[in-house]
Structures are given as C-alpha cells and as structure tokens.
Design an enzyme around this catalytic site. Sequence first.
Site, PDB file in Angstrom:
ATOM      1  N   ASP A 197       0.543  -1.177   0.320  1.00  0.00           N
ATOM      2  CA  ASP A 197       0.053  -0.035   0.139  1.00  0.00           C
ATOM      3  C   ASP A 197       0.541   0.897  -0.208  1.00  0.00           C
ATOM      4  O   ASP A 197       1.655   1.378   1.038  1.00  0.00           O
ATOM      5  CB  ASP A 197      -0.927  -0.011   0.822  1.00  0.00           C
ATOM      6  CG  ASP A 197      -2.292   1.136   1.035  1.00  0.00           C
ATOM      7  OD1 ASP A 197      -2.643   0.890  -0.112  1.00  0.00           O
ATOM      8  OD2 ASP A 197      -2.510   1.203   1.983  1.00  0.00           O
TER       9      ASP A 197
ATOM     10  N   TYR B 188       1.336   5.854  -0.238  1.00  0.00           N
ATOM     11  CA  TYR B 188       0.943   6.687   0.343  1.00  0.00           C
ATOM     12  C   TYR B 188       0.777   7.870  -0.425  1.00  0.00           C
ATOM     13  O   TYR B 188       1.401   8.741  -0.096  1.00  0.00           O
ATOM     14  CB  TYR B 188       1.542   6.260   1.735  1.00  0.00           C
ATOM     15  CG  TYR B 188       1.429   7.984   3.040  1.00  0.00           C
ATOM     16  CD1 TYR B 188      -0.058   8.196   3.060  1.00  0.00           C
ATOM     17  CD2 TYR B 188       2.339   8.684   3.297  1.00  0.00           C
ATOM     18  CE1 TYR B 188      -0.648   8.530   4.533  1.00  0.00           C
ATOM     19  CE2 TYR B 188       1.355   9.540   4.649  1.00  0.00           C
ATOM     20  CZ  TYR B 188       0.301   9.646   5.081  1.00  0.00           C
ATOM     21  OH  TYR B 188      -0.457  10.188   5.953  1.00  0.00           O
TER      22      TYR B 188
ATOM     23  N   HIS C 244      -3.829  13.795   0.996  1.00  0.00           N
ATOM     24  CA  HIS C 244      -4.612  13.162   2.064  1.00  0.00           C
ATOM     25  C   HIS C 244      -2.964  13.165   3.143  1.00  0.00           C
ATOM     26  O   HIS C 244      -2.911  13.294   4.215  1.00  0.00           O
ATOM     27  CB  HIS C 244      -3.993  11.019   1.432  1.00  0.00           C
ATOM     28  CG  HIS C 244      -4.394  10.673   2.306  1.00  0.00           C
ATOM     29  ND1 HIS C 244      -5.541  10.941   3.968  1.00  0.00           N
ATOM     30  CD2 HIS C 244      -3.739   9.487   3.024  1.00  0.00           C
ATOM     31  CE1 HIS C 244      -5.256   9.651   4.269  1.00  0.00           C
ATOM     32  NE2 HIS C 244      -4.354   8.638   3.991  1.00  0.00           N
TER      33      HIS C 244
ATOM     34  N   GLU D 202     -11.596   3.983   3.278  1.00  0.00           N
ATOM     35  CA  GLU D 202      -9.878   4.809   2.285  1.00  0.00           C
ATOM     36  C   GLU D 202      -9.989   4.556   1.284  1.00  0.00           C
ATOM     37  O   GLU D 202     -10.515   3.072   1.272  1.00  0.00           O
ATOM     38  CB  GLU D 202      -8.736   3.808   2.968  1.00  0.00           C
ATOM     39  CG  GLU D 202      -7.958   4.858   4.572  1.00  0.00           C
ATOM     40  CD  GLU D 202      -6.522   4.265   4.982  1.00  0.00           C
ATOM     41  OE1 GLU D 202      -5.943   3.531   3.918  1.00  0.00           O
ATOM     42  OE2 GLU D 202      -6.197   4.716   5.164  1.00  0.00           O
TER      43      GLU D 202
ATOM     44  N   GLU E  27      -9.731   3.787  -2.130  1.00  0.00           N
ATOM     45  CA  GLU E  27      -7.941   3.756  -2.891  1.00  0.00           C
ATOM     46  C   GLU E  27      -8.556   3.382  -4.225  1.00  0.00           C
ATOM     47  O   GLU E  27      -9.909   2.476  -4.398  1.00  0.00           O
ATOM     48  CB  GLU E  27      -6.947   3.239  -1.775  1.00  0.00           C
ATOM     49  CG  GLU E  27      -6.635   3.279  -0.564  1.00  0.00           C
ATOM     50  CD  GLU E  27      -5.723   2.973  -0.174  1.00  0.00           C
ATOM     51  OE1 GLU E  27      -4.420   2.202  -1.306  1.00  0.00           O
ATOM     52  OE2 GLU E  27      -5.269   2.821   0.752  1.00  0.00           O
TER      53      GLU E  27
ATOM     54  N   ASP F 160      -9.242   0.430   1.994  1.00  0.00           N
ATOM     55  CA  ASP F 160      -8.514  -0.123   2.833  1.00  0.00           C
ATOM     56  C   ASP F 160      -8.868  -0.312   3.573  1.00  0.00           C
ATOM     57  O   ASP F 160      -8.435   1.108   4.301  1.00  0.00           O
ATOM     58  CB  ASP F 160      -6.998   0.638   2.004  1.00  0.00           C
ATOM     59  CG  ASP F 160      -5.877  -0.109   3.255  1.00  0.00           C
ATOM     60  OD1 ASP F 160      -5.836  -1.253   3.447  1.00  0.00           O
ATOM     61  OD2 ASP F 160      -4.958   0.483   3.493  1.00  0.00           O
TER      62      ASP F 160
ATOM     63  N   GLN G 137      -4.063   2.430  14.853  1.00  0.00           N
ATOM     64  CA  GLN G 137      -2.932   2.578  13.810  1.00  0.00           C
ATOM     65  C   GLN G 137      -2.342   3.458  15.316  1.00  0.00           C
ATOM     66  O   GLN G 137      -1.111   3.445  15.005  1.00  0.00           O
ATOM     67  CB  GLN G 137      -3.763   2.932  13.067  1.00  0.00           C
ATOM     68  CG  GLN G 137      -2.607   3.816  12.078  1.00  0.00           C
ATOM     69  CD  GLN G 137      -3.514   4.565  10.918  1.00  0.00           C
ATOM     70  OE1 GLN G 137      -4.974   4.464  10.908  1.00  0.00           O
ATOM     71  NE2 GLN G 137      -2.696   5.136   9.673  1.00  0.00           N
TER      72      GLN G 137
ATOM     73  N   LYS H  83      -4.515  -2.069  10.041  1.00  0.00           N
ATOM     74  CA  LYS H  83      -4.518  -2.272   8.441  1.00  0.00           C
ATOM     75  C   LYS H  83      -5.127  -3.609   8.179  1.00  0.00           C
ATOM     76  O   LYS H  83      -5.480  -3.450   6.869  1.00  0.00           O
ATOM     77  CB  LYS H  83      -3.258  -1.998   8.155  1.00  0.00           C
ATOM     78  CG  LYS H  83      -3.366  -0.562   8.459  1.00  0.00           C
ATOM     79  CD  LYS H  83      -4.344   0.515   7.000  1.00  0.00           C
ATOM     80  CE  LYS H  83      -3.600   2.077   7.813  1.00  0.00           C
ATOM     81  NZ  LYS H  83      -4.419   2.825   6.698  1.00  0.00           N
TER      82      LYS H  83
ATOM     83  N   THR I 166      -4.647   6.410  -0.224  1.00  0.00           N
ATOM     84  CA  THR I 166      -6.748   7.590   0.183  1.00  0.00           C
ATOM     85  C   THR I 166      -6.345   8.910  -0.417  1.00  0.00           C
ATOM     86  O   THR I 166      -4.807   9.191  -0.988  1.00  0.00           O
ATOM     87  CB  THR I 166      -6.889   7.592   1.653  1.00  0.00           C
ATOM     88  OG1 THR I 166      -6.581   6.781   2.648  1.00  0.00           O
ATOM     89  CG2 THR I 166      -7.682   8.917   1.715  1.00  0.00           C
TER      90      THR I 166
HETATM   91 MN    MN Z   1      -4.481   1.994   2.632  1.00  0.00          MN
END
Ligand code: MN
Length: 429
Positions: free
Chosen positions: A135, A137, A142, A208, A210, A242, A249, A262, A358
């Site tokens: 994943d 970022y 975001h 999320e 995505e 996600d 977290q 996650k 995201t």
């Molecule tokens: Mn994610």
Amino acid sequence: MPLKTNLPEKKTWLPVPINSDFPIQNIPFGVFLTRDDIITIGSRIGDYAIDLGALHQLGYFKDIPLTDDIFLQDTLNDFISDGKKTWRLVRNRISEIFDINNNDLKNNEEHKNIVLFTMDEIEMQLPVQIGDYTDFYSSKEHATNVGKMFRDPANALLPNWLHIPVGYHGRSSSIVPSGTSVRRPMGQTLPAGAEQPIFGPSKLVDFELEMAFITTDANVLGEPIPVEEAENYIFGMVLFNDWSARDIQKWEYVPLGPFLAKNFASSISPWIVTLDALEPFRVASPAQTPTPLPYLQQTGKKGFDINLEVSIKPEGNKATTVTRSNFKYMYWTMAQQLAHHTINGCKVNSGDMMGSGTISGPTPDTYGSMLELTWRGEKPLTLEDGSTRKFIEDNDTVTITGYCQKDNVRIGFGEVTTKLLPVFQQKKK
Ligand code: MN
C-alpha cells in the site's frame, strides 16, 4: 497493435443499459461461480457475464496462443502471466465476438446458452490470488491532511514525502471481494490522556478510498523495472477500500508503520479493468516539485481521470454519498510506484496488488476517509436519515464506485460494497 476495442462508435449485439459501467469498450476480467457451481474466468458486457472458459472450449480463441485450460481456473494469475500481448489479443477478440456486425455467436443459440449468464446467476470471486500486497501513500492532499492532524500543521509533509512514493507491505490474506462483510476489529488503543493502553473494540473504524493495480511477472530478483516500462507490467485496476482502525493505528504505528489497524480487512471490486481500456482517459499527473530523482522521472500522461464516490448506508436506510474524489489527484503515478518498488531489485509477481493510498482531492468534499471528512471526528457528517457519523458504525454498508467518461463512452469499475459487522463474540460453551 491498435486498440480497436476502445473505438467510441463500437456497438454490441448484447443489450447494454444506459450509463452501464460495462459497454463493449470495457471488457474487464474477473472470476465467477456459475449457476452449475463451476468456477471460471470471465468478462462482462452490460449485465451479462461471459464464460471465457466455455468460449475457448467452443473454439472462439483458436488462433490465439493459449493453453487449453487457461480460463478454466479459479484465478487470473496464469492468464496475467501470459503478458500484455496476450491480454490484448483476447480482449480484442472478445470485442469482435460481441460486435454488432458479427453473427457467429449472436446467431448460435446453443453456444449463447453455454457462454452467457445474467449477473444474478453468478457469484463473483476474488479475481487473483494476491501473493503480495503493498500500500502506498501517494495523495499529497491526504498526506498533508494527516500530517496536519497528527503532527505539525506548519510541516505537514515529512521530509521524504516529495522524494519517495512512501509505502508499506500489507497483508494479502485478509483481502476480500465486494459483498463480503467484515468485522469490527478488537485491539489495543491508548485513550486520550491515559498512560496505559486498554483492549477492546476499535471505536474509530474508517474506510480508505483507494484504487489498486494488479501486476504481471515483471522482473527477476535483483533487477529493477525502469519507470518508462513500468506500465507494461500493469494488468489493470480495481476499486479498493482499505479498512482502517484509526485508534489502533495511532497507538501501534511507531516506529515500523501500520500493522493490525490495517490488516483486518481490505475490500476490492471484482472486475479488473485493463490499463488498455483506460487508455482514452489519460491525463497529466500533478506537477512534481522538487523534480524527482532520475529513476522516478517520467514523460507523457501517466495519470488517469477516474471519478470516485463513497456512500454510507445505515441498516434499513438509504445510502448517502459522503465524498467525490478522482484518481487524477494522485501525486505519485502507478509507473513511479512500480519503478520505486523494484529499484532495489525487489521481485514483483503475477497477481501482486499495489494500493494507491487514500485518494483525497483539494477540497473538503473530496477527502478520501472519514478521518479527513470529519477532521478526526470534530465535524460529524449528517446522513440523509438524519443520523450523524464520525466514523463507520456497526451494520453500516460502505460502497465505493468509480468510472471514466469521455466521448459518450463510460468505462466503469462497478462497485466495492462492504457491510461492517459488530465485533466477533466468542460462543459461550
Ligand atoms: Mn491504505
């Protein structure tokens, strides 16, 4: 090879509802269980699923080099391994078979009965056996929003962010297709002001928004994929939710990054839309300042204009759209992500999945998570039934949809829809 399948004027002899995500220009790939409980690889036009295993057995792909059982499998991994040239030949052939001017299958009732299913006769499965899931970022908006909330509003982006497509290795065992419910996770959290953690249900479960891309075998261990070649190894894309537990977290992510917050669940849409089908919807990705290091420098349009929406539906009530974003906002492109992922020689396999991160846009109505939409819960959203949400509540159904539109052609992804169930209760002995 020209992408004849994408011609906007192309028409099919199958009925296609207005505003369908699946016109003859799409031709996605998926895996489904038929009414006879047989698993097969298939495609879709309008509201018809097409059994590619049956089409192949009936000889419709006979001059394309394919093994006899390539579509009689429960995942697309081997077909994806055959490479881009084969994906194109097959997609173009499906397009020819269903072209309005082609009578071969159209006038063969016996074959049509074997090959075609209505969507209510089948059950979509996970399209690939996902070996590895990464994943990223990669939405600047975001990353900036999260940095403002959790770190320093004046220095919201960490120093590496503008130089590296930041990512982490996720877990593929908990990736599920649309329609599969997921459970609110239990875990450790540190309540505000407390010095010791507590254990219990996550109180801040979030979606999320995505997208994810699926790769083919791309390289051998030790050899990077150059950024300008990277797209050749991307089979296609899906919508991707996600799921994230923000309170877990926050407590666990230092220093090694996301873990149990996650990996309890991530949901994908079941039809993989090929990069070929998305070709007409290319746009320039955001300008990058500072200029990335040479191995990440790309030319041409590497972004895609894909409209994205998320809705929340409380049990027994109507759905409310809570955000509208677009894949074109991604700062780092898929090509850069894949080039970066392999620059150290890391091997990528057929069926690997890479999440975008995201996808938030520039304005508050385009943010891609409840964390941002409600600004950590400070500004709850009001749904159409009058209830409010800071995060996702038990028995809410979250749905992501996505489509491209140009020249009267709409190429869509369908949806990824998931109900959040309450925490698991141990059965009393
Ligand atoms: Mn994610």
